[in-house]
Every structure is written in C-alpha cells, then in structure tokens.
Design a protein around this motif. Structure first.
Motif, PDB file in Angstrom:
ATOM      1  N   TRP A  77       0.828  -1.206   0.000  1.00 42.99           N
ATOM      2  CA  TRP A  77       0.000   0.000   0.000  1.00 42.99           C
ATOM      3  C   TRP A  77       0.860   1.251   0.000  1.00 42.99           C
ATOM      4  O   TRP A  77       0.567   2.223  -0.695  1.00 42.99           O
ATOM      5  N   ASP A  78       1.966   1.210   0.747  1.00 42.34           N
ATOM      6  CA  ASP A  78       2.868   2.359   0.795  1.00 42.34           C
ATOM      7  C   ASP A  78       3.529   2.576  -0.558  1.00 42.34           C
ATOM      8  O   ASP A  78       3.675   3.711  -1.022  1.00 42.34           O
ATOM      9  N   THR A  79       3.921   1.513  -1.233  1.00 49.58           N
ATOM     10  CA  THR A  79       4.561   1.632  -2.547  1.00 49.58           C
ATOM     11  C   THR A  79       3.618   2.229  -3.577  1.00 49.58           C
ATOM     12  O   THR A  79       4.011   3.041  -4.417  1.00 49.58           O
ATOM     13  N   LYS A  80       2.335   1.842  -3.511  1.00 51.71           N
ATOM     14  CA  LYS A  80       1.379   2.343  -4.494  1.00 51.71           C
ATOM     15  C   LYS A  80       0.877   3.752  -4.165  1.00 51.71           C
ATOM     16  O   LYS A  80       0.651   4.557  -5.054  1.00 51.71           O
ATOM     17  N   ALA A  81       0.697   4.069  -2.888  1.00 52.61           N
ATOM     18  CA  ALA A  81       0.044   5.327  -2.511  1.00 52.61           C
ATOM     19  C   ALA A  81       1.013   6.479  -2.321  1.00 52.61           C
ATOM     20  O   ALA A  81       0.621   7.633  -2.501  1.00 52.61           O
ATOM     21  N   SER A  82       2.264   6.191  -1.972  1.00 52.05           N
ATOM     22  CA  SER A  82       3.201   7.281  -1.664  1.00 52.05           C
ATOM     23  C   SER A  82       3.398   8.250  -2.818  1.00 52.05           C
ATOM     24  O   SER A  82       3.378   9.476  -2.612  1.00 52.05           O
ATOM     25  N   PRO A  83       3.592   7.769  -4.062  1.00 50.33           N
ATOM     26  CA  PRO A  83       3.756   8.761  -5.157  1.00 50.33           C
ATOM     27  C   PRO A  83       2.573   9.695  -5.299  1.00 50.33           C
ATOM     28  O   PRO A  83       2.752  10.901  -5.535  1.00 50.33           O
TER      29      PRO A  83
END
Length: 343
Positions: A47-53
């Motif tokens: 979730w962090d990889t997908k949402a951070s950008p």
C-alpha cells in the motif's frame, strides 16, 4: 547442509509449490502469518509503494486546481456572460456574443497584428544573438563562469528598471539613441509615437532581457554534443565554420525549436514592457494603439473599461493562439524527425 549445498539448493520442495519460484513464496509470507495469506507488513508495504507517489504529488495538484484550474474555468463562464467590473453580482447570459464582438473589433486585430510584429522583431534577432553568444562561450575562455553570470544579469533585472532605462535611451529630446543617430545624419526619431519606432523600442527591451537566458540554454545543449562528431568532421577537413553549420546546428535543432516556442508564447503574453514604456498612455499601447499587444488589450478591456466578459474572451483567444503555435511546433518537429530518418 553446508553453505555450498544451501546455495545450490535455495529452497526445498516442501517450501514451494510447483511452478512458483522459491523466493516469491518466502518474500510473501510474514513471520507468524498463516500459509498462503500475506502478513500485515506485506500489505502495508504494498500500500505504501502504491500510494506514496500520489501523496507526494497531491499538494501540487490541489494548489494547481485552486489557484489555476478553477479561475481558468471561471473565465470560461465570464466569457459567455455580460459581466461588468462595477456590478459583479449582475451577470446575464450572452453566449458567444463576446467572441463575435471581439472578432468584429478593429482594436483586436490591431492588437493581434502588433503582437505578431513585435514577436517577430524581438524573437528572431534574440535567438540569433543567443546562438552566436553560446558559440563564443563554448570556446575555452578565461573567466568563463563570470561571462555566464553576466549573460544572466539582464534576466535577473526587473522589468520596471529595464524599461525605465530604455525609456530614457529612446527619449525624443536628449536620448542617447537619437544622439548617436545625429552623428550619422539621421533626424531624431519619435520612438514612442511612431509605429515602427515604438515597436522596435519595445522589442529591444525584450531582446536585451532574454538573449542571455537563451544563450545559456544553447550553451548547455552545445556542451552535450559528443566530441567524436567534431573530431570526425575535423578529420574530414571541416573547418570551424563548417563544423558549426554541419555539426552544431543539426544537433541543436530540438533545442532551437523549444526556444522558438517558448519565445513565441512569451511574445503572445507581452505586457509589462509596452505598459511601462508608454507611460500615461501605456494601457492603450500608445496614443494611437501603435504597440498595443493582446495582453494590453485584455487589461484595457477588463480593468480600465471594466468589461470582464470581453476580457475573458480575449484571454481564451490568446490561449487558442498559443495552442495553434504548439500544434505547429509539433507538426514541424515530426516533419524534421521524419526527414532525418529518411536521410
């Protein structure tokens, strides 16, 4: 099992399913998680990889929407209504009447013609001078950093200060330009009231401010050209001038097209220089509107006359002009690329 045996057999058949790499199964499982279900750490990481950008770019788009997109769309609403600056609460639907009124106005076509002529007079000499300066700065010079900083100084100067100095230089009585022309037997020129004289004076301010900036862009592009091309040209007997025309110019073609588009868009939005150069009559572009650009015409209609509906129509017409310029640049770039591929 020894270390060599462990490297040779990274996973036993009991830990992996048939057809699945051993590392995938080991990475998907967390400590203490049931078999086949990803742990909360794995889900949080995904979730962090997908949402951070998206989280990082969201502030920009929020500010862009509030301060740019909403006012931009609001001008569309204004351009389709009769809106006066003195009575913003009273708006009446007019449809395309503002655009029809604009296209039938002689002042609009005069402003469009002035914008085009000032854009050509200021852009062509500016880019040619910038290319020549960049070529000179590309040689090994003493104090090259100082020369580059000097090139950027006019860009850092405020529009008001630069225009004030040029207004004094182009003064009809006592200006330095007419004083120099006197030695060549030329009568004094009224640079503020004449048509071509005033447009040349405004263009010279633009040339002075932006030549150094474009020269640094060309210089950066020149320094990115591989030295092998110059060495091959030198082995073929090409001198410095031939290397410039047959190596430097073709390699700079995308950069030149970029500066042409940016300079043309800047000329379309020209506002500060003619406004300050004209003094009291600056908002009209001179006493006879001889150097009134589209930007000045929009300002005159919106903030002097108070017709915000027509001013919004002018703004969207300027935007349409810039879209046409960008489309021409895109077609020209594609044509040049295809001609290079065929060559």
């Amino acid at each position: 099992m020894t270390s060599k045996e462990a490297l040779a057999h990274p996973a036993s058949s009991a830990e992996t399913a048939p057809g699945i790499p051993p590392g995938a199964v080991r990475g998907a499982r967390g400590r203490g998680a049931p078999d086949g279900a990803p742990s909360w750490r794995s889900r949080l990481y995904r979730w962090d990889t997908k949402a951070s950008p998206y989280a990082f770019v969201t502030p920009f788009f929020v500010l862009f929407g509030v301060f740019t997109l909403v006012p931009l769309l609001y001008t569309v609403w204004y351009s389709l209504h009769d809106v006066q600056l003195s009575a913003l609460d009273h708006q009446s639907w007019t449809g395309l009447a503002n655009y029809k009124n604009l296209l039938s106005s002689d002042f609009f076509w005069n402003a469009l013609r002035n914008t085009f002529t000032i854009g050509v007079i200021s852009t062509v000499p500016q880019l040619m001078a910038a290319l020549w300066l960049a070529h000179m700065l590309n040689y090994k010079l003493r104090g090259s950093t100082v020369w580059r900083v000097v090139m950027l100084t006019p860009y850092a100067t405020s529009v008001a200060a630069a225009t004030l100095v040029f207004t004094l230089l182009y003064s009809w009585d006592g200006g330095m330009v007419n004083w120099i022309l006197h030695f060549f037997g030329v009568d004094p020129v009224n640079w503020r009231e004449s048509d071509w004289g005033s447009q040349f004076a405004v263009s010279s301010i633009v040339i002075w401010r932006w030549t150094g900036y474009n020269a640094l862009i060309y210089l950066a592009a020149m320094q990115a050209i591989p030295a092998d091309l110059y060495e091959s040209a030198a082995l073929d007997g090409a001198n410095r001038r031939q290397q410039f025309w047959h190596v430097t110019i073709p390699q700079l073609r995308p950069t030149v097209l970029f500066t042409i588009v940016v300079s043309t868009i800047g000329a379309t939005q020209l506002f500060g220089e003619p406004l300050l150069f004209g003094g009291v009559s600056g908002t009209k572009g001179g006493s006879e509107h001889q150097y009134q650009t589209l930007g000045l015409y929009m300002y005159d209609q919106g903030w002097i006359i108070g017709n915000l509906g027509k001013a919004s129509a002018i703004a969207w017409t300027m935007f349409l002009v810039m879209l046409i310029i960008a489309a021409v640049n895109l077609l020209l770039t594609r044509w040049l690329r295809r001609s290079d591929d065929r060559g």
